[in-house]
Design a protein around this motif. Structure first.
Motif, mmCIF file in Angstrom:
data_model
loop_
_atom_site.group_PDB
_atom_site.id
_atom_site.type_symbol
_atom_site.label_atom_id
_atom_site.label_comp_id
_atom_site.label_asym_id
_atom_site.label_seq_id
_atom_site.Cartn_x
_atom_site.Cartn_y
_atom_site.Cartn_z
ATOM 1 N N MET A 1 0.759 -1.199 -0.049
ATOM 2 C CA MET A 1 0.052 0.117 0.020
ATOM 3 C C MET A 1 0.772 1.196 -0.078
ATOM 4 S SD MET A 1 -3.033 -1.088 2.638
ATOM 5 C CE MET A 1 -2.040 -2.403 3.770
ATOM 6 N N SER A 2 0.873 2.245 -1.085
ATOM 7 C CA SER A 2 1.762 3.162 -1.098
ATOM 8 C C SER A 2 1.383 4.304 -0.148
ATOM 9 C CB SER A 2 1.616 3.528 -2.716
ATOM 10 O OG SER A 2 0.281 4.067 -2.894
ATOM 11 N N TRP A 3 0.197 4.319 0.406
ATOM 12 C CA TRP A 3 -0.153 5.365 1.339
ATOM 13 C C TRP A 3 0.416 5.035 2.765
ATOM 14 C CZ3 TRP A 3 -3.537 3.481 5.111
ATOM 15 C CH2 TRP A 3 -4.182 2.402 4.676
ATOM 16 N N LEU A 4 0.770 3.918 2.979
ATOM 17 C CA LEU A 4 1.020 3.308 4.278
ATOM 18 C C LEU A 4 2.768 3.051 4.191
ATOM 19 C CD1 LEU A 4 -0.034 2.571 6.906
ATOM 20 C CD2 LEU A 4 -0.472 0.469 6.182
ATOM 21 N N SER A 5 3.401 3.456 5.389
ATOM 22 C CA SER A 5 4.725 3.149 5.498
ATOM 23 C C SER A 5 4.910 2.584 6.766
ATOM 24 C CB SER A 5 5.567 4.231 5.335
ATOM 25 O OG SER A 5 5.387 4.823 3.911
ATOM 26 N N HIS A 6 5.665 1.407 7.087
ATOM 27 C CA HIS A 6 6.010 0.981 8.287
ATOM 28 C C HIS A 6 7.259 1.454 8.712
ATOM 29 C CE1 HIS A 6 2.564 -2.097 8.489
ATOM 30 N NE2 HIS A 6 2.684 -1.973 7.045
ATOM 31 N N CYS A 7 7.534 1.994 9.998
ATOM 32 C CA CYS A 7 8.565 2.232 10.557
ATOM 33 C C CYS A 7 9.303 1.301 11.404
ATOM 34 C CB CYS A 7 8.394 3.531 11.218
ATOM 35 S SG CYS A 7 7.669 4.864 10.492
ATOM 36 N N SER A 11 5.833 2.103 14.633
ATOM 37 C CA SER A 11 4.730 3.023 14.171
ATOM 38 C C SER A 11 4.504 2.832 12.481
ATOM 39 C CB SER A 11 4.901 4.309 14.643
ATOM 40 O OG SER A 11 6.396 4.828 13.868
ATOM 41 N N VAL A 12 3.469 3.617 12.082
ATOM 42 C CA VAL A 12 3.037 3.644 10.747
ATOM 43 C C VAL A 12 3.016 5.291 10.318
ATOM 44 C CG1 VAL A 12 2.092 1.291 10.237
ATOM 45 C CG2 VAL A 12 0.784 3.374 10.938
ATOM 46 N N VAL A 13 3.181 5.309 9.134
ATOM 47 C CA VAL A 13 3.176 6.673 8.681
ATOM 48 C C VAL A 13 2.214 6.686 7.339
ATOM 49 C CG1 VAL A 13 4.125 8.672 7.379
ATOM 50 C CG2 VAL A 13 5.466 7.371 9.153
ATOM 51 N N ILE A 14 1.025 7.439 7.685
ATOM 52 C CA ILE A 14 0.054 7.266 6.676
ATOM 53 C C ILE A 14 0.144 8.890 5.792
ATOM 54 C CG2 ILE A 14 -2.519 7.202 6.228
ATOM 55 C CD1 ILE A 14 -2.694 5.894 8.941
ATOM 56 N N ALA A 66 -0.789 9.273 20.278
ATOM 57 C CA ALA A 66 -0.358 8.234 19.481
ATOM 58 C C ALA A 66 -0.424 8.819 17.861
ATOM 59 C CB ALA A 66 -1.035 6.790 19.670
ATOM 60 N N VAL A 67 -1.137 9.728 17.628
ATOM 61 C CA VAL A 67 -1.280 10.202 16.390
ATOM 62 C C VAL A 67 -0.636 11.616 16.242
ATOM 63 C CG1 VAL A 67 -2.824 10.984 14.539
ATOM 64 C CG2 VAL A 67 -3.636 8.985 16.080
ATOM 65 N N THR A 68 0.262 11.828 15.453
ATOM 66 C CA THR A 68 1.018 13.103 15.343
ATOM 67 C C THR A 68 1.235 13.354 13.676
ATOM 68 O OG1 THR A 68 3.297 11.991 15.404
ATOM 69 C CG2 THR A 68 2.481 12.811 17.554
ATOM 70 N N LEU A 69 1.256 14.669 13.515
ATOM 71 C CA LEU A 69 1.372 15.293 12.273
ATOM 72 C C LEU A 69 2.818 15.282 11.998
ATOM 73 C CD1 LEU A 69 -0.136 16.391 9.871
ATOM 74 C CD2 LEU A 69 0.079 18.596 10.950
ATOM 75 N N GLU A 70 3.228 14.711 10.702
ATOM 76 C CA GLU A 70 4.758 14.554 10.616
ATOM 77 C C GLU A 70 5.010 15.766 9.605
ATOM 78 O OE1 GLU A 70 7.636 11.830 10.741
ATOM 79 O OE2 GLU A 70 6.385 11.826 12.745
ATOM 80 N N ARG A 79 1.424 13.881 6.104
ATOM 81 C CA ARG A 79 1.878 12.726 6.532
ATOM 82 C C ARG A 79 1.680 12.527 8.135
ATOM 83 N NH1 ARG A 79 5.030 9.696 3.703
ATOM 84 N NH2 ARG A 79 6.545 9.341 5.275
ATOM 85 N N VAL A 80 0.923 11.875 8.388
ATOM 86 C CA VAL A 80 0.551 11.499 10.079
ATOM 87 C C VAL A 80 1.303 9.979 10.506
ATOM 88 C CG1 VAL A 80 -1.140 10.932 11.478
ATOM 89 C CG2 VAL A 80 -1.525 12.654 9.610
ATOM 90 N N ARG A 81 2.124 10.362 11.485
ATOM 91 C CA ARG A 81 2.287 9.277 12.196
ATOM 92 C C ARG A 81 1.790 8.378 13.154
ATOM 93 N NH1 ARG A 81 7.967 6.826 12.782
ATOM 94 N NH2 ARG A 81 8.576 8.499 11.546
ATOM 95 N N VAL A 82 1.385 7.187 13.210
ATOM 96 C CA VAL A 82 0.585 6.601 14.130
ATOM 97 C C VAL A 82 1.258 5.502 14.870
ATOM 98 C CG1 VAL A 82 -1.810 5.377 14.655
ATOM 99 C CG2 VAL A 82 -1.490 7.100 12.620
ATOM 100 N N SER A 83 1.442 5.586 16.162
ATOM 101 C CA SER A 83 1.975 4.440 17.182
ATOM 102 C C SER A 83 0.693 3.603 17.738
ATOM 103 C CB SER A 83 2.594 5.327 18.244
ATOM 104 O OG SER A 83 3.475 5.950 17.564
ATOM 105 N N GLY A 84 1.098 2.450 17.698
ATOM 106 C CA GLY A 84 0.070 1.276 18.539
ATOM 107 C C GLY A 84 -1.030 1.049 17.610
#
Length: 100
Positions: A1-7, A11-14, A66-70, A79-84
Protein backbone atom coordinates in the motif's frame (compact mmCIF):
# COMPACT_ATOMS: atom_id res chain seq x y z
CA UNK A 1 0.00 0.00 0.00
CA UNK A 2 1.72 3.16 -1.16
CA UNK A 3 -0.22 5.34 1.30
CA UNK A 4 1.15 3.39 4.28
CA UNK A 5 4.77 3.14 5.43
CA UNK A 6 5.92 0.92 8.29
CA UNK A 7 8.67 2.31 10.54
CA UNK A 8 11.35 0.43 12.48
CA UNK A 9 9.86 1.52 15.83
CA UNK A 10 6.55 -0.22 15.01
CA UNK A 11 4.68 2.94 14.11
CA UNK A 12 3.23 3.68 10.67
CA UNK A 13 3.15 6.81 8.54
CA UNK A 14 0.00 7.44 6.51
CA UNK A 15 -0.04 9.69 3.44
CA UNK A 16 -3.24 11.74 3.34
CA UNK A 17 -5.07 14.12 1.05
CA UNK A 18 -7.34 16.36 3.13
CA UNK A 19 -10.45 18.28 2.10
CA UNK A 20 -11.30 20.69 4.94
CA UNK A 21 -14.62 22.48 5.31
CA UNK A 22 -16.73 19.52 4.16
CA UNK A 23 -20.28 18.78 5.37
CA UNK A 24 -19.05 15.91 7.55
CA UNK A 25 -15.83 14.18 8.53
CA UNK A 26 -15.37 10.94 6.63
CA UNK A 27 -12.86 8.72 4.88
CA UNK A 28 -13.41 8.77 1.12
CA UNK A 29 -10.84 6.26 -0.15
CA UNK A 30 -7.74 6.51 -2.24
CA UNK A 31 -6.72 9.74 -3.97
CA UNK A 32 -3.63 8.97 -6.02
CA UNK A 33 -1.16 7.48 -3.55
CA UNK A 34 -2.85 8.89 -0.46
CA UNK A 35 -5.98 8.30 1.57
CA UNK A 36 -8.54 11.07 1.10
CA UNK A 37 -10.35 12.35 4.16
CA UNK A 38 -13.02 15.03 4.23
CA UNK A 39 -13.04 17.14 7.38
CA UNK A 40 -15.96 19.18 8.67
CA UNK A 41 -13.53 21.50 10.47
CA UNK A 42 -12.43 24.70 8.72
CA UNK A 43 -8.78 25.14 7.74
CA UNK A 44 -8.14 27.99 10.20
CA UNK A 45 -6.11 28.21 13.42
CA UNK A 46 -5.15 24.51 13.24
CA UNK A 47 -8.76 23.35 13.66
CA UNK A 48 -8.64 21.02 10.66
CA UNK A 49 -5.37 19.44 11.80
CA UNK A 50 -6.73 18.87 15.32
CA UNK A 51 -9.92 17.35 13.89
CA UNK A 52 -7.87 15.10 11.60
CA UNK A 53 -5.72 13.74 14.42
CA UNK A 54 -8.77 13.13 16.63
CA UNK A 55 -10.64 11.41 13.76
CA UNK A 56 -7.71 9.09 13.00
CA UNK A 57 -7.19 8.25 16.68
CA UNK A 58 -10.86 7.28 17.00
CA UNK A 59 -10.94 5.28 13.76
CA UNK A 60 -7.73 3.40 14.63
CA UNK A 61 -8.59 2.82 18.29
CA UNK A 62 -5.52 4.59 19.69
CA UNK A 63 -5.01 7.50 22.09
CA UNK A 64 -4.91 10.99 20.58
CA UNK A 65 -1.27 11.32 21.68
CA UNK A 66 -0.40 8.30 19.50
CA UNK A 67 -1.25 10.28 16.34
CA UNK A 68 1.12 13.06 15.29
CA UNK A 69 1.37 15.28 12.23
CA UNK A 70 4.71 14.60 10.51
CA UNK A 71 4.38 17.07 7.64
CA UNK A 72 1.88 19.23 5.79
CA UNK A 73 0.65 21.49 8.57
CA UNK A 74 -0.62 24.12 6.09
CA UNK A 75 -1.15 21.79 3.13
CA UNK A 76 -3.81 19.40 1.90
CA UNK A 77 -1.07 16.79 1.50
CA UNK A 78 -0.17 15.47 4.96
CA UNK A 79 1.83 12.69 6.53
CA UNK A 80 0.65 11.41 9.91
CA UNK A 81 2.54 9.01 12.21
CA UNK A 82 0.46 6.54 14.25
CA UNK A 83 1.86 4.44 17.09
CA UNK A 84 0.14 1.33 18.40
CA UNK A 85 -2.46 0.76 15.66
CA UNK A 86 -3.12 -2.85 14.78
CA UNK A 87 -2.70 -3.97 11.16
CA UNK A 88 -6.35 -5.03 11.17
CA UNK A 89 -7.52 -1.51 12.12
CA UNK A 90 -5.30 0.00 9.43
CA UNK A 91 -6.75 -2.33 6.80
CA UNK A 92 -10.26 -1.51 8.04
CA UNK A 93 -9.51 2.19 7.58
CA UNK A 94 -9.18 1.73 3.83
CA UNK A 95 -11.94 -0.81 3.34
CA UNK A 96 -14.43 0.96 5.58
CA UNK A 97 -14.94 -2.20 7.65
CA UNK A 98 -14.93 -1.13 11.29
CA UNK A 99 -13.58 -3.61 13.83
CA UNK A 100 -15.19 -2.10 16.95
Amino acid sequence: MSWLSHCADGSVVIALHIQPGAKRTELIGLHGEALKIRLAAPPVDGKANAALLAFLAKELGVAKRAVTLESGEASRQKRVRVSGASPERLAALLTGNRTD
